[in-house]
Scaffold this motif. Structure first.
Motif, PDB file in Angstrom:
ATOM      1  N   CYS A  63       1.253   2.623  12.234  1.00 29.48           N
ATOM      2  CA  CYS A  63       0.051   1.820  11.693  1.00 29.48           C
ATOM      3  C   CYS A  63      -0.282   0.616  12.544  1.00 29.48           C
TER       4      CYS A  63
ATOM      5  N   GLU B 285       8.693  13.493   0.847  1.00 37.58           N
ATOM      6  CA  GLU B 285       7.365  14.298   1.105  1.00 37.58           C
ATOM      7  C   GLU B 285       6.589  13.210   1.972  1.00 37.58           C
ATOM      8  N   PHE B 286       6.861  11.935   1.601  1.00 40.82           N
ATOM      9  CA  PHE B 286       6.165  11.092   2.571  1.00 40.82           C
ATOM     10  C   PHE B 286       6.664  11.019   4.025  1.00 40.82           C
TER      11      PHE B 286
ATOM     12  N   PHE C  73       2.611   1.706  -3.363  1.00 37.40           N
ATOM     13  CA  PHE C  73       1.830   2.324  -4.250  1.00 37.40           C
ATOM     14  C   PHE C  73       1.736   3.818  -4.332  1.00 37.40           C
ATOM     15  N   HIS C  74       1.408   4.014  -2.872  1.00 32.87           N
ATOM     16  CA  HIS C  74       1.263   5.649  -2.479  1.00 32.87           C
ATOM     17  C   HIS C  74       2.448   6.299  -3.239  1.00 32.87           C
TER      18      HIS C  74
ATOM     19  N   ALA D 280       5.976   5.527  10.037  1.00 30.61           N
ATOM     20  CA  ALA D 280       4.599   5.276   9.618  1.00 30.61           C
ATOM     21  C   ALA D 280       4.086   4.105   9.686  1.00 30.61           C
TER      22      ALA D 280
ATOM     23  N   LEU E 237      -5.614  11.482  -0.361  1.00 28.35           N
ATOM     24  CA  LEU E 237      -4.900  12.594  -0.055  1.00 28.35           C
ATOM     25  C   LEU E 237      -5.157  13.715  -1.271  1.00 28.35           C
ATOM     26  N   LEU E 238      -5.287  13.263  -2.602  1.00 28.71           N
ATOM     27  CA  LEU E 238      -5.566  14.297  -3.738  1.00 28.71           C
ATOM     28  C   LEU E 238      -6.834  14.892  -3.306  1.00 28.71           C
TER      29      LEU E 238
ATOM     30  N   ALA F 280      -4.337  -1.437  -6.040  1.00 30.40           N
ATOM     31  CA  ALA F 280      -4.275  -0.794  -4.723  1.00 30.40           C
ATOM     32  C   ALA F 280      -5.484  -0.901  -3.792  1.00 30.40           C
TER      33      ALA F 280
ATOM     34  N   TYR G 251      -1.685   7.377   6.808  1.00 28.29           N
ATOM     35  CA  TYR G 251      -1.933   5.740   6.739  1.00 28.29           C
ATOM     36  C   TYR G 251      -2.159   5.602   8.383  1.00 28.29           C
TER      37      TYR G 251
ATOM     38  N   GLU H  85       0.793  -1.278   0.091  1.00 28.90           N
ATOM     39  CA  GLU H  85       0.229   0.122  -0.058  1.00 28.90           C
ATOM     40  C   GLU H  85       0.912   1.101   0.007  1.00 28.90           C
TER      41      GLU H  85
ATOM     42  N   GLN I  22       1.866  13.404   4.777  1.00 29.10           N
ATOM     43  CA  GLN I  22       1.559  11.810   4.110  1.00 29.10           C
ATOM     44  C   GLN I  22       1.749  10.897   5.082  1.00 29.10           C
ATOM     45  N   GLY I  23       2.816  10.939   5.725  1.00 28.16           N
ATOM     46  CA  GLY I  23       3.233   9.769   6.697  1.00 28.16           C
ATOM     47  C   GLY I  23       2.223   9.578   7.778  1.00 28.16           C
TER      48      GLY I  23
ATOM     49  N   HIS J 132      -8.415   5.125  -3.054  1.00 23.94           N
ATOM     50  CA  HIS J 132      -7.043   4.467  -2.239  1.00 23.94           C
ATOM     51  C   HIS J 132      -6.390   5.602  -1.537  1.00 23.94           C
ATOM     52  N   GLY J 133      -5.408   5.299  -0.920  1.00 21.75           N
ATOM     53  CA  GLY J 133      -4.833   6.059   0.260  1.00 21.75           C
ATOM     54  C   GLY J 133      -4.345   7.520  -0.392  1.00 21.75           C
ATOM     55  N   TYR J 134      -3.471   7.270  -1.705  1.00 16.22           N
ATOM     56  CA  TYR J 134      -3.212   8.597  -2.336  1.00 16.22           C
ATOM     57  C   TYR J 134      -4.425   9.201  -2.939  1.00 16.22           C
TER      58      TYR J 134
ATOM     59  N   GLY K 294       9.100   9.805   7.359  1.00 24.87           N
ATOM     60  CA  GLY K 294       9.796   8.290   7.736  1.00 24.87           C
ATOM     61  C   GLY K 294       8.718   7.284   7.529  1.00 24.87           C
TER      62      GLY K 294
ATOM     63  N   TYR L 162     -10.479   2.255   0.073  1.00 26.46           N
ATOM     64  CA  TYR L 162     -11.431   2.441   1.311  1.00 26.46           C
ATOM     65  C   TYR L 162     -12.737   3.023   0.837  1.00 26.46           C
TER      66      TYR L 162
ATOM     67  N   SER M 179      -6.242   0.246  -9.828  1.00 31.49           N
ATOM     68  CA  SER M 179      -6.291   1.544  -9.951  1.00 31.49           C
ATOM     69  C   SER M 179      -6.406   2.031 -11.301  1.00 31.49           C
TER      70      SER M 179
ATOM     71  N   LEU N  70      -5.672   6.069   8.688  1.00 33.67           N
ATOM     72  CA  LEU N  70      -6.699   5.083   7.890  1.00 33.67           C
ATOM     73  C   LEU N  70      -6.827   3.822   8.750  1.00 33.67           C
TER      74      LEU N  70
END
Lengths: 934, 113
Positions: free
Chosen positions: A67, A56-57, A30-31, A63, B31-32, B75, B50, A27, B46-47, B26-28, A59, B78, B69, B53
């Motif tokens: 989770c 950008e993401f 993919f992101h 993360a 965000l968008l 992907a 998840y 996951e 971004q971190g 999906h997660g991305y 650590g 949710y 996707s 979620l």
């Protein structure tokens, strides 16, 4: 709904951990890739896009961890991790682990033992139907509140009560004999007895088999809801005068003697020469309302047939016949039943005023075996308290051990804190380590408990002659008790884990990393409480050890004492009087003559004599004695203030056979004995007591009174207003081994008029090897008579003071050794902690040229003060206590130097050794290493 | 005022619920979507997306399943559950009430006090 989904996701997370990890990876990948693709689309080169996406993401690992946390997996996972880590840490320090586990295991084991024993004795309900409603009915009279009801009274209550469902009676037990079974083999000598060094008299091998029989009313088994293992149990019609005599076997006896053969039901068994029909068998270990299982059960009405009371005694309201049990009827409370019984008791008082005067009745719950009344509670509470205290001390010591270790691990903890470990997580890990220790200790403690219980109960039960019945207390640690052990272990884990863990967490990361121990001259963070604990422990275990040394040395001395008679070559033999109930006086006297004759002609037998009791053996008998001329005779009967003096009836050859020399005068002649002439032989002490510095020969003693009560049924109390003293025998320790100067009387025994069940046989050889020969001689004379026998040496070691001092000595040394071990643990922890705290200081001192000895002294000094203080207090307390023990020391000085000095030195040496182990580490401190972290 | 605002504590959950309420993402995509509907005025770490979620899924407000996707890749999508829908409604009401109150307080003039 949400609850369910939460559990489901948690379960999924836990069960399919690797799959979840894979999915999480996919996951996040993919992101990042999707993000990077978007960047590529906006014109960023691929490599650069991936790089920026990752930045950008943020650590990724962090993360992921969050989770996992969000799913609740983390807690469990970290638990497993800490568990593994804890096991590794324990393995790394096997010495520490073993000591801590052993100390706790002992505490837990002792606690479980006491709890189990208490449960078996007092808390466990009797194995009967509806134990909560089981009541006992007792007669009360003049302060006695657990008296037995007479049989006619019992019948009256039984027939008139409306609050209790049926009343059943347990009418006591008695040893019976049978000729239908092979003669008894040698009894097993239990280990616990040889440990303590005393023997009970043995059933004489070869003589008849005594069987313990309990007498119960016909409604006893139906009331208790007992089911037979074979045949049937008693019914009320079996318990009628003149009914066909019937008997029920216990399951234990059925198994051991009849191999559980059901065919035995319906056959005949002769008990005391009366034919009984075996009608059934109770289950093995069936106890009824008692704590031991008999061999046989018989109806109360059959008692007179075999000598358990007489027909008349069952009709006499003056004779207590037994304990009465009943169930409360539905809807009836205990006070209701008591009120009704009191009304019935009032009716009895009105009907029989002279017998029932001042008598009443009491109803009490009989749910449990044990009766913990107001008198016993303090003892029970003290035992439980002492045992709980032992566990507390064990915990405190393990805590100080952990504290010492936590100090040593300060650097490790500092490193982990600075690397970002959460304090909560660290606390969790430290707690898990101590819980692990506690659980392991629980696992070790359980077998310890089961072993001590076995030793305590099973071995003691074995030590009791089988003819007394089988003690069948349930003492195997059961599920509940296991739960109790585990609970204690866990509570202990949290209790002792918390202090060092919190202490460890107060670590300042910076100073820990710099390994900043105490600065030179800085006071150590030492705990006054720990000092006090050590003082108390040292003092308490010194008291125990000194007194155990005194008792053991005293009892050892007892074995070397000259008792005044020849204990090495004499066998004491006593017949079971009760089994001879059917014999007439003539038959008994005839049997006695034959027995004397048979035994006198046995090879190895030098001579045989008889006495109503042997020295140190047989029941004590006392009679009031005064000089015949000193007091007016009329006074005596009302208020006898003359001293009570021990006595025996003896045959003329008694003194010769036992090797007791006559100091003055002579023994009886055969004729004097036979005619029971008013003559008496006295001990030296008696002579001194009545006629100091005078010749006692020819003086007269007034012995007993016309109203004297016989000491034992079937005997007569001595009574002679004027007995002439004809001899003075050397002092013999007749009643107690500890009394070398005992007043005692020897009265003439008439062989042709008075039957006595005790014989004393002198042999030139080994008395133990004479026992089987004596057994077959008894059997030749009468195959129905069981007898017990023991060399007088055994009887000497069965002297109550000897037994008490032996048991006391052994128990004190066990508990004292346990205390010593714990105290050593305390010293070990304290010194170890100090050494680690002061590593830098020691390093500096060594760099300045301090010697090895000086460093050792420095390390030991901290614990030396409380140790010495404890020793001083312990010696003072022991001195006070040992004076109270003087009667059990057999002439040993209560301030015996060997016990006091020896034990104190031993204790200090052992404690110093315990301190030296960690102190050694101090001398190995490398000054360079110690100072490097500056 | 900066063009982008940091999220107030606790509002990320609400935003995620709102985003997936319009259709599975999906997660991305979430965000968008948030950036799109906030017109890029909200900055989301971004971190931290998840863990949020996972927490929401653990609580049962959203459910996930694997799908394909737009560019044919696997992907995880949710979607809002029924419980999540209710949750979003109550959270939105709470938020609006709170915003009204705060706005009222800030608007007040000395004479009104």
């Amino acid at each position: 709904m949400t609850m369910w989904s939460r559990i489901r996701s948690w379960m999924r997370a836990v069960m399919r951990r690797s799959r979840m990890e894979r999915e999480m990876d996919a996951e996040l990948r993919f992101h990042i890739e999707a993000f990077a693709e978007d960047l590529v689309r906006s014109g960023v080169p691929h490599e650069e896009a991936m790089r920026r996406a990752r930045i950008e993401f943020g650590g990724i690992e962090q993360a992921k961890e969050e989770c996992r946390e969000a799913r609740g997996v983390n807690f469990l996972h970290s638990l497993i991790q800490d568990w593994r880590f804890g096991l590794r840490m324990l393995k790394k320090n096997p010495g520490f682990t073993a000591t801590a586990i052993l100390a706790l295991a002992l505490g837990i084991g002792v606690n479980t033992t006491v709890f189990t024993a208490f449960d078996a004795l007092a808390l466990r309900p009797r194995p009967v139907e509806d134990p909560d409603r089981l009541m006992g009915v007792y007669r009360t009279k003049e302060g006695e509140n657990r008296g037995a009801l007479s049989y006619p009274d019992y019948v009256y209550y039984r027939d008139h009560t409306k609050t209790l469902s049926d009343l059943a009676m347990f009418g006591g037990g008695m040893a019976l004999t049978t000729t239908d079974l092979p003669p008894a083999g040698p009894e097993q000598v239990p280990r616990v007895v040889s440990t303590f060094g005393f023997h009970l008299p043995q059933l004489l091998q070869g003589s008849a088999h005594p069987l313990m029989c309990f007498f119960v009313s016909g409604n006893y088994f139906p009331l208790l809801g007992a089911q037979p293992a074979a045949g049937r149990l008693f019914l009320p019609e079996d318990d009628q005068p003149g009914a066909q005599p019937v008997v029920v076997l216990s399951g234990n006896f059925w198994q051991s003697q009849f191999h559980s053969n059901p065919g035995v039901v319906g056959s005949t068994m002769h008990l005391n020469r009366v034919a009984f029909t075996i009608i059934g068998v109770t289950p093995a270990d069936y106890l009824g309302t008692l704590s031991s299982a008999p061999v046989l059960w018989a109806p109360i009405a059959a008692g007179p047939l075999v000598g358990n009371g007489t027909r008349e005694s069952l009709e006499n309201r003056n004779v207590g016949a037994g304990i009465v049990y009943g169930h409360l009827k539905a809807g009836v409370s205990l006070p209701d039943a008591a009120a009704e019984m009191n009304v019935l008791a009032g009716q009895l008082r009105a009907a029989y005023p002279e017998i029932e005067r001042n008598a009443g009745v009491r109803v009490a719950s009989e749910r449990e075996f044990g009766h913990i009344d107001a008198d016993t509670w303090p003892i029970v509470a003290a035992t439980m308290g002492a045992v709980a205290l032992l566990l507390l001390i064990a915990c405190a010591n393990v805590a100080s051990l952990l504290l010492a270790r936590a100090a040593a691990r300060r650097r490790e903890i500092g490193v982990r804190l600075s690397l970002g470990a959460g304090r909560r997580r660290l606390l969790q890990q430290l707690l898990i380590e101590s819980t692990l220790i506690a659980l392991l200790a629980g696992a070790v403690g359980l077998p310890i408990a089961s072993w001590t219980l076995h030793l305590l109960v099973a071995e003691i039960a074995l030590a009791i002659p089988s003819s007394w019945g089988a003690i069948a207390l349930q003492v195997t640690p059961d599920v509940r008790i296991f739960g109790y052990t585990v609970l204690i272990s866990l509570l202990t884990g949290v209790a002792f884990g918390l202090t060092p863990a919190l202490h460890a967490l107060r670590v300042d990361v910076n100073s820990a990393l710099k390994d900043n121990g105490s600065m030179l001259g800085e006071r150590l963070s030492k705990s006054r409480l720990r000092d006090l604990l050590l003082v108390a422990q040292v003092a308490a275990c010194l008291v125990l050890l000194i007194n155990s040394a005194l008792l053991l040395r005293g009892s050892q001395r007892a074995l070397r004492i000259d008792p005044g008679f020849d204990s090495k070559h004499i066998v004491y033999l006593e017949m079971y009087k009760a089994t001879l109930s059917g014999y007439s006086q003539e038959q008994l006297l005839q049997l006695n003559e034959q027995l004397l004759e048979q035994i006198a002609t046995l090879p190895g037998v030098d001579s045989v004599t008889q006495a109503s009791r042997g020295p140190i053996s047989g029941g004590n008998r006392f009679v009031p004695v005064g000089t015949a001329d000193a007091e007016p005779k009329a006074n005596r009967e009302v208020n006898d203030e003359r001293p009570a003096i021990g006595y025996s009836y003896v045959l003329a050859n008694y003194f010769e056979t036992l090797g007791v020399p006559m100091i003055r005068g002579r023994s009886f002649t055969a004729e004097e004995a036979d005619t029971r002439a008013p003559v008496v032989v006295i001990s030296e002490a008696t002579a001194r007591r009545f006629w100091p510095r005078q010749d006692p020969i020819g003086k007269r003693l007034a012995i007993g009174s016309a109203h004297g009560q016989p000491p034992y049924p079937g005997e007569t109390a001595p009574f002679s207003p004027e007995s002439e003293v004809i001899g003075v025998a050397r002092n013999v320790r007749n009643l107690a081994l500890s009394n070398p100067d005992e007043s005692y009387l020897y009265l003439p025994l008439s062989r042709s008029r008075q039957w006595i069940s005790t014989l004393l046989v002198r042999t030139s050889g080994n008395p133990t090897s004479l026992l089987p020969v004596l057994g077959s001689a008894v059997r030749r004379v009468d195959a129905h008579v069981p007898a017990v026998a023991a060399p007088l040496d055994w009887m000497v070691s069965f002297d109550p003071y000897f037994v008490i001092s032996r048991i006391g000595g052994v128990l004190c040394s066990v508990v004292g050794a346990l205390g010593l071990f714990l105290a050593c643990l305390g010293v070990y922890g304290m010194v170890g902690y100090g050494v680690v705290e002061r590593t830098r200081e020691i390093g500096i001192r060594m760099a300045m040229g301090a010697q090895r000895e000086q460093v050792l002294g420095l390390a030991l000094r901290e614990s030396a003060r409380p140790m010495l203080l404890g020793t001083a207090i312990g010696i003072a307390a022991s001195a006070a206590i040992s004076r109270l023990l003087s009667s059990m020391l057999f002439g040993l000085n209560p301030m015996d130097a060997i016990s006091f000095a020896g034990v104190s030195v031993l204790l200090i040496a052992v404690a110093l050794f315990a301190g030296w182990l960690p102190a050694r580490r101090a001398t190995r401190v490398d000054p360079i290493v110690a100072l490097r972290y500056e | 005022m900066d063009k982008q605002m940091d999220l107030l504590q606790g509002t990320l959950d609400m935003l995620i619920l709102k985003a997936v309420s319009l259709g599975p993402l999906h997660g991305y995509g979430i965000l968008l979507r948030i950036q799109q509907i906030s017109k890029d005025r909200l900055e989301i770490q971004q971190g931290s997306l998840y863990p949020a979620l996972y927490r929401l899924e653990h609580q049962g407000w959203i459910a996930s399943e694997w799908g394909e996707s737009e560019n044919k890749r696997k992907a995880k999508y949710y979607r809002l559950t029924a419980a999540g829908k209710r949750k979003l409604q109550t959270e939105a009401e709470k938020w609006n009430r709170m915003a009204d109150v705060i706005a009222g307080v800030l608007r007040s003039t000395p004479e009104e006090v």
